[in-house]
Scaffold this active site. Structure first.
Site, mmCIF file in Angstrom:
data_model
loop_
_atom_site.group_PDB
_atom_site.id
_atom_site.type_symbol
_atom_site.label_atom_id
_atom_site.label_comp_id
_atom_site.label_asym_id
_atom_site.label_seq_id
_atom_site.Cartn_x
_atom_site.Cartn_y
_atom_site.Cartn_z
ATOM 1 N N GLU A 13 0.792 -1.233 0.000
ATOM 2 C CA GLU A 13 0.000 0.000 0.000
ATOM 3 C C GLU A 13 0.825 1.284 0.000
ATOM 4 O O GLU A 13 0.584 2.191 0.803
ATOM 5 C CB GLU A 13 -0.956 -0.016 1.207
ATOM 6 N N ASN A 58 2.142 -5.226 -3.160
ATOM 7 C CA ASN A 58 0.729 -5.513 -2.884
ATOM 8 C C ASN A 58 -0.024 -4.212 -2.602
ATOM 9 O O ASN A 58 0.470 -3.352 -1.877
ATOM 10 C CB ASN A 58 0.672 -6.417 -1.637
ATOM 11 N N HIS A 104 -10.201 -5.789 -2.588
ATOM 12 C CA HIS A 104 -11.291 -5.619 -1.608
ATOM 13 C C HIS A 104 -12.423 -4.888 -2.324
ATOM 14 O O HIS A 104 -12.405 -3.659 -2.451
ATOM 15 C CB HIS A 104 -10.815 -4.779 -0.415
ATOM 16 N N GLU A 112 -6.456 -10.509 -1.439
ATOM 17 C CA GLU A 112 -7.299 -10.241 -0.265
ATOM 18 C C GLU A 112 -8.759 -10.116 -0.673
ATOM 19 O O GLU A 112 -9.484 -9.222 -0.214
ATOM 20 C CB GLU A 112 -6.830 -8.962 0.449
ATOM 21 N N ASP A 164 -12.552 -9.948 -1.208
ATOM 22 C CA ASP A 164 -13.876 -10.012 -0.564
ATOM 23 C C ASP A 164 -14.793 -9.059 -1.335
ATOM 24 O O ASP A 164 -14.318 -8.088 -1.942
ATOM 25 C CB ASP A 164 -13.851 -9.697 0.942
HETATM 26 O O1 G3I Z 1 -6.326 -8.544 18.806
HETATM 27 C C1 G3I Z 1 -6.644 -7.229 19.300
HETATM 28 C C2 G3I Z 1 -7.506 -7.336 20.515
HETATM 29 O O2 G3I Z 1 -6.792 -7.959 21.557
HETATM 30 C C3 G3I Z 1 -7.963 -5.925 20.921
HETATM 31 O O3 G3I Z 1 -8.833 -6.021 22.010
HETATM 32 C C4 G3I Z 1 -8.654 -5.264 19.757
HETATM 33 C C5 G3I Z 1 -9.123 -3.832 20.049
HETATM 34 O O4 G3I Z 1 -8.174 -2.875 19.683
HETATM 35 O O5 G3I Z 1 -7.756 -5.208 18.668
HETATM 36 C C6 G3I Z 1 -7.375 -6.484 18.199
HETATM 37 O O6 G3I Z 1 -6.476 -6.348 17.132
HETATM 38 C C7 G3I Z 1 -7.055 -5.915 15.913
HETATM 39 C C8 G3I Z 1 -6.706 -6.927 14.830
HETATM 40 O O7 G3I Z 1 -7.198 -6.493 13.577
HETATM 41 C C9 G3I Z 1 -7.261 -8.309 15.116
HETATM 42 O O8 G3I Z 1 -8.655 -8.269 15.111
HETATM 43 C C10 G3I Z 1 -6.491 -4.560 15.544
HETATM 44 O O9 G3I Z 1 -6.916 -3.608 16.471
HETATM 45 C C11 G3I Z 1 -6.944 -4.176 14.167
HETATM 46 O O10 G3I Z 1 -6.279 -2.986 13.773
HETATM 47 C C12 G3I Z 1 -6.619 -5.250 13.177
HETATM 48 O O11 G3I Z 1 -7.163 -4.908 11.932
HETATM 49 C C13 G3I Z 1 -6.572 -5.539 10.816
HETATM 50 C C14 G3I Z 1 -6.179 -4.473 9.797
HETATM 51 O O12 G3I Z 1 -5.686 -5.092 8.634
HETATM 52 C C15 G3I Z 1 -5.074 -3.567 10.321
HETATM 53 O O13 G3I Z 1 -3.879 -4.249 10.410
HETATM 54 C C16 G3I Z 1 -7.595 -6.507 10.201
HETATM 55 O O14 G3I Z 1 -7.802 -7.600 11.103
HETATM 56 C C17 G3I Z 1 -7.039 -7.043 8.885
HETATM 57 O O15 G3I Z 1 -8.067 -7.781 8.226
HETATM 58 C C18 G3I Z 1 -6.644 -5.891 7.993
HETATM 59 O O16 G3I Z 1 -6.075 -6.444 6.824
HETATM 60 C C19 G3I Z 1 -5.676 -5.468 5.861
HETATM 61 C C20 G3I Z 1 -4.452 -6.001 5.180
HETATM 62 O O17 G3I Z 1 -3.435 -6.261 6.120
HETATM 63 C C21 G3I Z 1 -3.941 -5.037 4.120
HETATM 64 N N1 G3I Z 1 -4.997 -4.692 3.197
HETATM 65 C C22 G3I Z 1 -6.232 -4.228 3.771
HETATM 66 C C23 G3I Z 1 -6.754 -5.232 4.783
HETATM 67 C C24 G3I Z 1 -8.080 -4.781 5.344
HETATM 68 O O18 G3I Z 1 -7.927 -3.600 6.098
#
Ligand code: G3I
Length: 457
Positions: free
Chosen positions: A169, A211, A248, A277, A279
């Protein structure tokens, strides 16, 4: 070509070319089998069907869900590729500077590889999900920290990760076609190629990808900007092997009708393309079917990864964008995807989409070898495969089957089996250039072996 003029061919290039050659051969042989045999049953899972077409069908996996048996049942049954959803990101792997943490990522990698699934590493360098210590850095200190991170993490996973999203990104949305402003970008415009070079040095055999999201529509300025960067990297010998289109089609983004043009245009630059990715808002069957057909139409589209298994696992669960509902039942889009895969042309079947120089039947340069699969006898519970090697008299071939299938018997080579019988490394033992093996189906009658590499000497 990844190699600079005057330098010896890299193993990465040879393996990639050989794999393409082998897949081309599989395709031809599969086509012959379909024509002459006529009785091949349609595959019943996404991974098995994709594998028959020389592709993978994968999913993002969260380590926290590996204890959920409903989740792992679908994962293990349907998919032959895995991307850790968050566990390889910078904040997860280097939470404190120079203190690396691989527990959750290792768990996913072990789960996948022990079942014959390939792993995509995501992601080494990104403006987002940086740990606090990195967010506060700038200039040459940040550049060095980023390169150290790339080196350490790629080294840790060397030999286990087939593809890396080296940089994620890095381009801005909208019509500017500019790089995204970030602390990494402010270290100098060459930060992306520096990251690729560090990853190349750390893991010469992984395929290295750029990516991004919103690079699906060929007419978008962001797509064109990424295209120009890849074109520039290829012309200057920056080690890039592939482009990942996140795809996405959620939020405000939609499947574009020129998606196939985008895939084939990137491929024509001499890189593989991956849908990394996927969806789609409300999971319409038509759009999912179109994505599959577009990938199958482009020889260098190596596979599709959906961003989660059940709707409840999705980062956008409110849009129900995936192939399984929250109860783990297949949605109509699942059937559309499986049918499209099963109806798809095997790789090599559409020469018009083969990019210049990328003919999958071209023998690899530089003393590599080519391994071609010939299907053998099929019984109710098992089948034979023979492999013919050309281009070398001494060689090592790595072949893989899809779990729960297992290779149980081999002949005419010096064999070593790994990953619960799903990965066979066969070395020449002086008995000729053809070897064979027997695979127990263990309930999966659709999948067939793939050649992972052929190495001369
Ligand atoms: O695991 C913690 C949990 O312990 C905590 O209570 C909670 C509240 O803050 O956060 C949880 O972690 C979160 C994690 O996902 C797991 O659910 C993070 O805050 C959250 O920021 C994270 O979001 C991820 C996001 O990327 C940011 O990294 C998404 O799961 C993930 O699907 C998303 O994936 C991205 C790709 O890497 C890049 N392309 C876009 C895609 C969608 O945004």
């Amino acid at each position: 070509m990844r190699n600079k003029p005057g330098t010896p061919p890299r193993r990465r290039t040879r393996i990639a070319t050989t794999l393409s050659a082998a897949l081309g051969s599989i395709a031809v042989l599969a086509a012959i089998t379909l024509v002459t045999g006529g009785s091949a049953a349609a595959a019943t899972t996404l991974g098995a069907s994709a594998a028959e077409r020389g592709r993978y069908f994968g999913t993002a996996v969260a380590a926290s869900r590996l204890n959920d048996s409903a989740y792992t049942t679908i994962l293990n049954r349907e998919f032959n590729q895995v991307t850790p959803e968050n566990e390889m990101k910078i904040d997860a792997t280097e939470p404190q500077q120079n203190q690396f943490s691989y527990g959750n990522a290792d768990r996913i990698v072990q789960h996948a590889r022990s079942r014959g699934m390939q792993v995509r590493g995501h992601t080494l360098a990104w403006h987002s999900q940086q740990p606090g210590w990195m967010q506060n850095m700038s200039g040459s200190t940040l550049r060095q920290a980023m390169l150290n991170h790339v080196t350490q993490v790629a080294t840790h996973f060397r030999g286990q990760v087939a593809w890396w999203d080296v940089v994620n990104e890095a381009f801005a949305d909208g019509g500017s076609g500019a790089r995204r402003d970030s602390n990494l970008q402010r270290t100098g415009n060459d930060w992306i190629e520096a990251a690729f070079r560090a990853a190349d040095a750390a893991d010469p055999n992984a395929q290295l990808c750029y990516n991004d999201y919103n690079i699906d529509n060929w007419n978008d300025a962001k797509t064109q900007a990424v295209y120009r960067m890849v074109q520039d990297f290829k012309s200057r010998g920056v080690p890039i092997d592939c482009v990942g289109l996140q795809s996405h089609f959620t939020g405000g983004s939609n499947y574009p009708s020129n998606y196939r043009t985008t895939l084939s245009s990137f491929a024509a630059l001499g890189v593989d393309v991956h849908i990394t990715e996927l969806d789609i808002r409300n999971a319409p069957s038509d759009a999912y079917r179109n994505v599959v057909n577009d990938c199958l139409a482009v020889a260098r589209c190596k596979g599709i990864t959906v961003w989660g298994i059940r709707d409840s696992d999705s980062w956008r669960s409110g849009e129900s964008p995936l192939l399984f509902n929250g109860s783990g039942q297949k949605k109509p889009a699942y059937d559309a995807v499986l049918t499209a895969l099963n109806n798809g042309t095997p790789p090599g079947g559409n020469p018009t989409t083969t990019p210049p120089g990328g003919n999958p039947t071209t023998p690899p340069p530089g003393g590599g070898c080519t391994a071609s699969i010939t299907p053998g006898t099929v019984w109710g519970d098992r089948y034979n495969t023979s492999v013919t090697v050309s281009g070398a008299t001494t060689w090592t071939v790595v072949a893989a089957v899809t779990a729960p299938q297992q290779i149980t018997t081999t002949w005419s080579g010096s064999a070593s089996l790994a990953s619960n019988g799903t990965v066979l490394t066969m070395r020449s033992n002086g008995s000729g250039n053809t070897f064979g093996f027997t695979t127990m189906m263990n309930g999966n009658s659709g999948a067939r072996p793939q050649i992972r590499s052929c190495t001369a000497g």
